[in-house]
Design a protein around this motif. Structure first.
Motif, short mmCIF file in Angstrom:
data_model
loop_
_atom_site.label_atom_id
_atom_site.label_comp_id
_atom_site.label_asym_id
_atom_site.label_seq_id
_atom_site.Cartn_x
_atom_site.Cartn_y
_atom_site.Cartn_z
N ILE A 93 -67.71 9.21 -10.27
CA ILE A 93 -67.43 10.52 -10.88
C ILE A 93 -66.22 10.42 -11.80
O ILE A 93 -66.21 11.01 -12.89
CB ILE A 93 -67.19 11.57 -9.78
N SER A 97 -65.76 11.70 -15.82
CA SER A 97 -65.11 13.02 -15.75
C SER A 97 -63.72 12.94 -16.33
O SER A 97 -62.71 13.16 -15.64
CB SER A 97 -65.08 13.51 -14.29
N GLY A 175 -69.98 14.83 -16.69
CA GLY A 175 -69.30 15.00 -15.41
C GLY A 175 -70.24 15.41 -14.30
O GLY A 175 -70.26 14.80 -13.23
N TRP A 176 -71.03 16.44 -14.53
CA TRP A 176 -71.97 16.90 -13.51
C TRP A 176 -73.11 15.92 -13.30
O TRP A 176 -73.67 15.81 -12.21
CB TRP A 176 -72.49 18.29 -13.86
N SER A 178 -72.69 12.74 -13.29
CA SER A 178 -72.13 11.76 -12.35
C SER A 178 -72.10 12.31 -10.92
O SER A 178 -72.27 11.56 -9.95
CB SER A 178 -70.73 11.34 -12.80
#
Length: 431
Positions: A93, A97, A175-176, A178
């Motif tokens: 993440i 991110s 980001g989401w 991941s």
């Protein structure tokens, strides 16, 4: 949990699926994310990648050595896997991110830090996962079956990591994306870890000291023949995956939308083809099936030179898929036998160190691909998409056909130096 599922090939393959989904997305898109989307300079991205490779060279053998020395009532490998699973999720993440507003230097620091964390934790997972294979599966037939099932799960994961990723990051952002892949990883990795059991490791022979362990590994001739031959073939795997979009554009002259059809045809075809190689492996045994796979893989790239449309490209791609399937299935039997013989010689099971050193050799094959791309581009004048030179079609015909043929021919020749490592009790068959 059913007794039949415990330690089964399917249970083991869950771990491959879990790790390959985020790993494939990472390998395919982290450079694009930082350079193309976030604007990190290519020079700094290259420096970060170089440091990453150096760190990989150091942490792989050490992870294997530490794994081999572990003694718990839960086993040697599973404690490392349980510990690393949540850490891997957070590190993955972190890679995708990045906080907003970072300058070039801060972005480089974030990338380098996340790469080091991600690679270090991923190494613990891959080494301990791979080290379980020779212990869980004994005998050529069972190992051939386990390898075939494992590679089927791997191809499905590769398809998800490559085909689904662009859809996800366009829909919900990197980001989401991941987060989604981390959750998939966490669920399947935990399922895998709960579905395997190691033999009791608390009363085994004391592990070899560090220097002795590396000396034994580095002096193992079959190990080096096997992995050097495999590194050239692994380079072909990387080249084919990386070059298919260029090949589609400059050689087949098809649209970007049709590229997905081409790549899907190649990778989807591998799933049923691994079953054929499983049967071949059962009949021929580890060494002969591995050697045959290298030869077939080499011949399978030749039709790529003659393809000129989507239809002919798909046919050529499926033929390559047959060769690739053989290379994916057959090595597990031989590598496991090499580890078995080492255990007979030293009196110690050292799957960790062998898996770690082999992993580093395999990953270093990326350097061969980079040099091949640079040399062929230099010869034919290819600079970039903005400056493809006068013969881009020839560049990518050579890179996707001639270079793999040469590399696989080298793999096959090196494989001829491997002696027969048949199991005790097997009938002697000419090799």
């Amino acid at each position: 949990m059913g007794r039949k599922f415990l330690n089964s090939p399917t249970a083991y393959a869950l771990g491959m699926f879990a790790m390959m989904v985020p790993s494939q997305a990472f390998a395919s898109f982290f450079n694009y994310y930082y350079v193309e989307k976030l604007g990190l300079s290519l020079g700094l991205a290259t420096i970060a990648r170089t440091i990453y490779l150096i760190w990989d060279a150091v942490n792989n053998p050490m992870a294997g050595y530490l794994s081999d020395r572990t003694r718990t009532r839960y086993g040697r490998r599973r404690p490392w896997i349980f510990f690393s699973t949540p850490a891997f999720m957070l590190a993955f993440i972190m890679v995708f991110s990045v906080p907003k507003g970072l300058g070039n230097t801060e972005l480089f620091v974030w990338l380098l830090t996340s790469l080091i964390l991600f690679e270090g934790i991923a190494t613990l997972l891959w080494v301990n996962y791979g080290a379980l294979f020779p212990e869980l599966f004994k005998g050529d037939r069972l190992r051939a079956k386990a390898s075939a099932v494992q590679q089927g799960f791997q191809i499905v994961a590769i398809l998800i990591g490559t085909a689904l990723t662009p859809i996800l990051y366009e829909w919900i952002g990197f980001g989401w994306m991941s987060v989604v892949y981390s959750l998939i990883f966490g669920v399947f990795m935990t399922w895998f870890a709960l579905s395997v059991r190691e033999k009791d490791s608390t009363h085994q022979e004391a592990p070899l000291p560090l220097i002795a362990a590396f000396r034994e590994t580095l002096s193992n001739k079959p190990f080096w023949i096997f992995n050097i031959a495999g590194s050239f073939a692994q380079t072909v795997n990387g080249l084919l995956a990386a070059l298919l979009p260029f090949y589609a554009k400059y050689v087949l002259n098809i649209s970007e939308g049709e590229v997905s059809i081409l790549m899907g045809a190649v990778f989807v075809s591998i799933i049923p083809l691994v079953a054929i190689w499983y049967l071949i492996s059962r009949k021929l045994g580890g060494l002969r099936s591995w050697r045959l796979a290298l030869a077939v893989y080499g011949l399978s790239v030749i039709p790529l030179w003659f393809a000129g449309s989507l239809g002919s490209g798909i046919v050529a791609g499926i033929l390559v898929g047959f060769g690739m399937a053989g290379f994916l299935v057959t090595p597990a039997m031989l590598s496991s036998r090499i580890i078995d013989l080492d255990a007979e010689r030293t009196g110690r099971r050292r799957e960790g160190i062998y898996t770690a050193v082999a992993g580093f050799i395999t990953r270093s094959s990326g350097l061969i691909a980079a040099v091949a791309f640079w040399i062929v581009g230099l010869i034919y004048g290819y600079q970039s998409g903005d400056d493809p030179g006068p013969q881009p079609e020839t560049v990518f015909r050579v890179l996707i056909c001639v270079v793999p043929l040469i590399l696989l021919a080298m793999s096959f020749v090196i494989s001829l130096f491997m002696k027969n490592l048949e199991e005790p009790g097997q009938s002697k068959r000419p090799v």
